[in-house]
Design an enzyme around this catalytic site. Structure first.
Site, mmCIF file in Angstrom:
data_model
loop_
_atom_site.group_PDB
_atom_site.id
_atom_site.type_symbol
_atom_site.label_atom_id
_atom_site.label_comp_id
_atom_site.label_asym_id
_atom_site.label_seq_id
_atom_site.Cartn_x
_atom_site.Cartn_y
_atom_site.Cartn_z
ATOM 1 N N ARG A 279 0.826 -1.355 0.069
ATOM 2 C CA ARG A 279 -0.013 -0.049 -0.021
ATOM 3 C C ARG A 279 0.916 1.263 0.131
ATOM 4 O O ARG A 279 0.563 2.168 -0.686
ATOM 5 C CB ARG A 279 -0.802 0.076 1.200
ATOM 6 C CG ARG A 279 -1.978 -0.938 1.261
ATOM 7 C CD ARG A 279 -2.703 -1.028 2.481
ATOM 8 N NE ARG A 279 -3.967 -1.820 2.441
ATOM 9 C CZ ARG A 279 -5.038 -1.539 3.065
ATOM 10 N NH1 ARG A 279 -5.306 -0.472 3.848
ATOM 11 N NH2 ARG A 279 -6.141 -2.368 2.931
ATOM 12 N N GLU B 283 -9.736 0.471 16.602
ATOM 13 C CA GLU B 283 -8.710 1.403 15.667
ATOM 14 C C GLU B 283 -7.984 2.556 16.390
ATOM 15 O O GLU B 283 -7.070 3.096 16.114
ATOM 16 C CB GLU B 283 -9.609 2.095 14.578
ATOM 17 C CG GLU B 283 -8.706 2.880 13.497
ATOM 18 C CD GLU B 283 -9.370 3.399 12.182
ATOM 19 O OE1 GLU B 283 -10.044 2.685 11.963
ATOM 20 O OE2 GLU B 283 -8.837 4.415 11.696
ATOM 21 N N SER C 124 -8.574 -4.867 11.048
ATOM 22 C CA SER C 124 -9.617 -4.132 11.833
ATOM 23 C C SER C 124 -10.559 -5.282 12.519
ATOM 24 O O SER C 124 -11.128 -5.313 13.666
ATOM 25 C CB SER C 124 -10.572 -3.300 10.924
ATOM 26 O OG SER C 124 -9.755 -2.494 10.267
ATOM 27 N N LEU C 125 -10.794 -6.585 11.889
ATOM 28 C CA LEU C 125 -11.429 -7.425 12.559
ATOM 29 C C LEU C 125 -10.769 -7.915 13.597
ATOM 30 O O LEU C 125 -11.562 -8.137 14.664
ATOM 31 C CB LEU C 125 -11.561 -8.700 11.482
ATOM 32 C CG LEU C 125 -12.580 -9.730 11.731
ATOM 33 C CD1 LEU C 125 -13.826 -8.980 11.611
ATOM 34 C CD2 LEU C 125 -12.511 -10.909 10.570
HETATM 35 C C1 LIG Z 1 -13.761 3.740 3.659
HETATM 36 C C2 LIG Z 1 -13.068 2.792 4.467
HETATM 37 C C3 LIG Z 1 -12.824 1.374 4.064
HETATM 38 C C4 LIG Z 1 -12.210 0.384 5.199
HETATM 39 N N1 LIG Z 1 -12.357 -0.761 4.550
HETATM 40 C C5 LIG Z 1 -11.566 -1.654 5.523
HETATM 41 C C6 LIG Z 1 -11.178 -2.838 4.831
HETATM 42 O O1 LIG Z 1 -11.586 -3.128 3.957
HETATM 43 N N2 LIG Z 1 -10.776 -3.867 5.993
HETATM 44 C C7 LIG Z 1 -10.380 -3.439 7.087
HETATM 45 O O2 LIG Z 1 -9.803 -4.333 7.875
HETATM 46 N N3 LIG Z 1 -10.539 -2.233 7.520
HETATM 47 C C8 LIG Z 1 -11.252 -1.252 6.880
HETATM 48 N N4 LIG Z 1 -11.355 -0.004 7.169
HETATM 49 C C9 LIG Z 1 -11.059 0.263 8.627
HETATM 50 C C10 LIG Z 1 -12.174 -0.174 9.430
HETATM 51 O O3 LIG Z 1 -13.435 0.044 8.968
HETATM 52 C C11 LIG Z 1 -12.049 0.525 10.902
HETATM 53 O O4 LIG Z 1 -10.549 0.303 11.302
HETATM 54 C C12 LIG Z 1 -12.889 -0.308 11.978
HETATM 55 O O5 LIG Z 1 -14.223 -0.045 11.456
HETATM 56 C C13 LIG Z 1 -12.970 0.681 13.220
HETATM 57 O O6 LIG Z 1 -13.730 0.144 14.095
HETATM 58 P P1 LIG Z 1 -13.745 0.725 15.689
HETATM 59 O O7 LIG Z 1 -15.203 0.078 16.218
HETATM 60 O O8 LIG Z 1 -12.454 0.514 16.379
HETATM 61 O O9 LIG Z 1 -14.022 2.408 15.758
HETATM 62 P P2 LIG Z 1 -15.339 3.018 15.157
HETATM 63 O O10 LIG Z 1 -16.045 2.489 13.967
HETATM 64 O O11 LIG Z 1 -14.917 4.455 14.384
HETATM 65 O O12 LIG Z 1 -16.310 3.382 16.423
HETATM 66 C C14 LIG Z 1 -16.135 4.168 17.255
HETATM 67 C C15 LIG Z 1 -17.310 4.688 17.847
HETATM 68 O O13 LIG Z 1 -17.131 5.619 18.771
HETATM 69 C C16 LIG Z 1 -18.247 6.504 18.877
HETATM 70 N N5 LIG Z 1 -17.413 7.609 19.603
HETATM 71 C C17 LIG Z 1 -16.705 8.495 19.130
HETATM 72 N N6 LIG Z 1 -16.512 9.284 20.098
HETATM 73 C C18 LIG Z 1 -17.386 9.339 21.036
HETATM 74 C C19 LIG Z 1 -17.584 9.668 22.458
HETATM 75 N N7 LIG Z 1 -16.788 10.777 22.906
HETATM 76 N N8 LIG Z 1 -18.517 9.388 23.078
HETATM 77 C C20 LIG Z 1 -19.311 8.168 22.615
HETATM 78 N N9 LIG Z 1 -19.052 7.689 21.477
HETATM 79 C C21 LIG Z 1 -17.958 7.862 20.719
HETATM 80 C C22 LIG Z 1 -18.374 6.606 17.269
HETATM 81 O O14 LIG Z 1 -19.462 7.348 17.073
HETATM 82 C C23 LIG Z 1 -18.150 5.697 16.682
HETATM 83 O O15 LIG Z 1 -19.382 4.768 16.718
HETATM 84 C C24 LIG Z 1 -11.983 1.154 6.220
HETATM 85 C C25 LIG Z 1 -12.238 2.217 6.803
HETATM 86 C C26 LIG Z 1 -12.905 3.041 6.001
HETATM 87 C C27 LIG Z 1 -13.245 4.538 6.502
#
Ligand SMILES: Cc1cc2nc3c(=O)[nH]c(=O)nc-3n(C[C@H](O)[C@H](O)[C@H](O)COP(=O)(O)OP(=O)(O)OC[C@H]3O[C@@H](n4cnc5c(N)ncnc54)[C@H](O)[C@@H]3O)c2cc1C
Length: 290
Positions: A44, A127, A143-144
């Site tokens: 990448r 993340e 991410s999974l």
């Molecule tokens: C376009 C795109 C494509 C992607 N494709 C891939 C892929 O193909 N394969 C892969 O492995 N990864 C991929 N990723 C990365 C992956 O989607 C993320 O790493 C993953 O979804 C992160 O999950 P999370 O639950 O850690 O964070 P998030 O999904 O960001 O969840 C964090 C949550 O916390 C909430 N939050 C934030 N601040 C506060 C607060 N102060 N109080 C309460 N709640 C709060 C937010 O609203 C959110 O719901 C992609 C990302 C993007 C943007």
């Protein structure tokens, strides 16, 4: 990402390159051939830098799916097809304009295998964390692992530490933090700064400029949410300034090679980042970072 002026930019899945789509510039040249033996299937960071170079040189960058996917595009990649159609692009018959985009935040809050941070009583997963699962480059689909495996481990660990009979309170959402919502113009300035100076290719002058702008924005900042963004930006920028080498997603044009001394996992505290920023912005002290 598909460069059609939308924010956030829609993502053209990497699977398109896996299917044989090629990267070309406006002159129709496959620029990856001269850069890496794996061409479009190079890691990448190499692909992102090559696209960045073409765009910076004004040659344009496009993903050409016409030959490899062609008429099967709508059926095989319906989501990307719809993104393209919404932007007035027909990927069956024309190349898709693209640009590098950050869609994963590498590094974060240091946690152990149970999701514990260094702050007692604070667990983190997903993340936002740095678990050590990544190397210097992003590994697709980690991410999974981060969101599912580490969250389950953190939940189990939290349960073990809960006093008997204690009940978890729901996380408050949608509340506006102290100081109100960030000023959109200031957020845009921060994003533009991070993209230009702390983006695909960095150098000392750009990183110092970014630290200056971050400090300036911090001076005017009342919003806690925006302060958090600025703190994150300063941590990333200071760490990039201190790291006098290139490796994976971190490319310093003034330090193009990898150095053995940096061949390790790195950590930074806010105090250390503040010290790096203070030294870099001091007009009198000769920097130790070269
Ligand atoms: C376009 C795109 C494509 C992607 N494709 C891939 C892929 O193909 N394969 C892969 O492995 N990864 C991929 N990723 C990365 C992956 O989607 C993320 O790493 C993953 O979804 C992160 O999950 P999370 O639950 O850690 O964070 P998030 O999904 O960001 O969840 C964090 C949550 O916390 C909430 N939050 C934030 N601040 C506060 C607060 N102060 N109080 C309460 N709640 C709060 C937010 O609203 C959110 O719901 C992609 C990302 C993007 C943007």
């Amino acid at each position: 990402a598909i460069a059609v002026g939308r924010d956030p930019a829609p993502l053209a899945t990497e699977a398109l390159r896996g299917e044989g789509a090629t990267l070309i510039n406006a002159a129709g040249e496959r620029f990856m051939l001269a850069i890496d033996p794996l061409a479009e299937l190079a890691p990448r960071d190499i692909v992102a830098r090559a696209i960045h170079t073409e765009l910076a040189a004004g040659r344009g960058a496009f993903l050409d799916c016409r030959e490899a996917i062609g008429a099967e595009f709508p059926e095989k990649f319906p989501t990307v097809y719809q993104y393209c159609r919404d932007a007035g692009i027909d990927p069956v018959n024309e190349p898709i304009p693209i640009a590098p985009a950050e869609h994963f935040h590498m590094g974060g809050v240091l946690t152990d295998a149970s999701g514990r941070s260094t702050l007692d009583g604070l667990w983190a997963c997903g993340e936002t964390t740095s678990t050590g699962a990544h190397g210097a480059n992003r590994l697709a689909s980690n991410s999974l692992l981060e969101a599912v495996v580490f969250s389950a481990r953190a939940a189990d660990d939290i349960k073990e530490h809960m006093p008997d009979g204690a009940v978890m309170q729901p996380v408050p959402t949608g509340e506006v933090a102290a100081g109100g919502e960030p000023d959109p113009a200031a957020v845009t300035r921060l994003r533009e700064t991070m993209t230009r100076d702390v983006g695909v290719v960095r150098d000392r002058a750009g990183l110092i400029r970014a630290l200056e702008i971050i400090a300036e924005l911090e001076g005017d900042c009342l919003s806690t949410r925006f302060r958090n963004m600025l703190t994150t930006a300063r941590l990333i920028t200071a760490a990039a300034l201190a790291r006098t080498e290139s490796r994976g997603g971190h490319e310093r044009s003034d330090f193009p090679g990898s150095a053995e001394t940096w061949h390790r996992r790195t950590f930074i505290t806010l105090e250390e980042a503040d010290a790096i920023a203070a030294e870099a912005l001091s007009p009198t002290v000769e920097s130790v970072f070269g």
